[in-house]
Scaffold this motif. Structure first.
Motif, PDB file in Angstrom:
ATOM      1  N   LYS A  28       0.807  -1.218   0.000  1.00 23.99           N
ATOM      2  CA  LYS A  28       0.000   0.000   0.000  1.00 23.99           C
ATOM      3  C   LYS A  28       0.847   1.278   0.000  1.00 23.99           C
ATOM      4  N   PRO A  29       1.950   1.325   0.753  1.00 25.62           N
ATOM      5  CA  PRO A  29       2.785   2.541   0.697  1.00 25.62           C
ATOM      6  C   PRO A  29       3.303   2.837  -0.704  1.00 25.62           C
ATOM      7  N   ARG A  30       3.636   1.793  -1.455  1.00 27.56           N
ATOM      8  CA  ARG A  30       4.089   2.003  -2.842  1.00 27.56           C
ATOM      9  C   ARG A  30       2.963   2.600  -3.675  1.00 27.56           C
ATOM     10  N   VAL A  32       0.381   4.353  -2.641  1.00 27.09           N
ATOM     11  CA  VAL A  32       0.121   5.738  -2.216  1.00 27.09           C
ATOM     12  C   VAL A  32       1.127   6.686  -2.853  1.00 27.09           C
ATOM     13  N   LYS A  33       2.389   6.294  -2.863  1.00 22.58           N
ATOM     14  CA  LYS A  33       3.430   7.139  -3.455  1.00 22.58           C
ATOM     15  C   LYS A  33       3.197   7.330  -4.954  1.00 22.58           C
TER      16      LYS A  33
END
Length: 228
Positions: A28-30, A32-33
């Motif tokens: 998920k962080p990827r 979002v970025k």
């Protein structure tokens, strides 16, 4: 950010191989970025293109589509799209046509047009074509149009639409149920630093077609304006 970074393609390639909720949550962080970077690109694109056309879409964020797929009526139950995309809507009732941008490894393209005209608009377009298709033919056969888009695209009827002559000389145009244009782009073009300028150029090449359709759809068959 006015560019598409290579990391966007890396993420989308990985997502295509692992299109499931567990993988997506772990990464998920990827997402979002990359999503934020795509919104920044859409902002830059909107800022540049607003110099050329009157756009109703207020921000890049408002233009970007969600990555989550609607699988309710689809045989493909994978939960996520494997591309980033967005669209701009022209402002006021006098300006018709929508602009679409789609970023996907080996399948990026720019599109636009009239994907689902309502029955009233479709009939109005067909009546205009049946009366005189010369202006539309001039637009779609122009060197700029052909070089950029190739030809007019969209779903078509197999025969003449109801109420129209099966032997009409412009039957090929009357059969269209959609009126769309598109331009495929290579990965190299998408990752180029001037990609947003390239997209604006393609959008601008749609304008004669959009302006023709706008004139048709905002007047009656006698050319009287429908809107003040």
């Amino acid at each position: 950010m006015s560019t598409i970074p290579k990391s966007t393609f890396d993420f989308l390639n990985d997502l295509k191989k692992n299109n499931n909720r567990d993988w997506f949550q772990e990464n998920k962080p990827r997402f979002v970025k990359e999503n934020e970077q795509f919104i920044s690109f859409a902002d830059a694109l909107l800022s540049e293109f607003s110099k050329h056309d009157n756009i109703e879409t207020p921000t890049g964020k408002k233009s970007v589509f969600r990555i989550y797929r609607d699988v309710r009526f689809s045989k493909d139950k994978t939960p996520y799209k494997t591309h980033f995309s967005g669209s701009f809507k022209r402002a006021t009732k006098q300006l018709r046509g929508g602009y679409y941008f789609h970023v996907e490894p080996n399948n990026s393209f720019i599109g636009g047009g009239f994907w689902g005209p309502n029955s009233k608009d479709l009939l109005r377009i067909r009546k205009e074509i049946a009366t005189d298709a010369s202006e539309l033919r001039e637009i779609i056969s122009s060197p700029t149009f052909v070089e950029t888009f190739g030809e007019l695209k969209g779903d078509k009827l197999k025969s003449a639409p109801r109420g129209f002559d099966k032997t009409h000389p412009d039957l090929d145009l009357l059969q269209f149920k959609q009126f769309v244009v598109s331009k495929k782009l290579s990965n190299k073009e998408v990752l180029n630093s001037d990609f947003h300028i390239k997209v604006v150029e393609i959008f601008n090449n749609m304008r004669p077609f959009f302006d023709y359709m706008s004139a048709v759809l905002t007047t009656d068959e006698n050319g009287i304006p429908l809107y003040e």
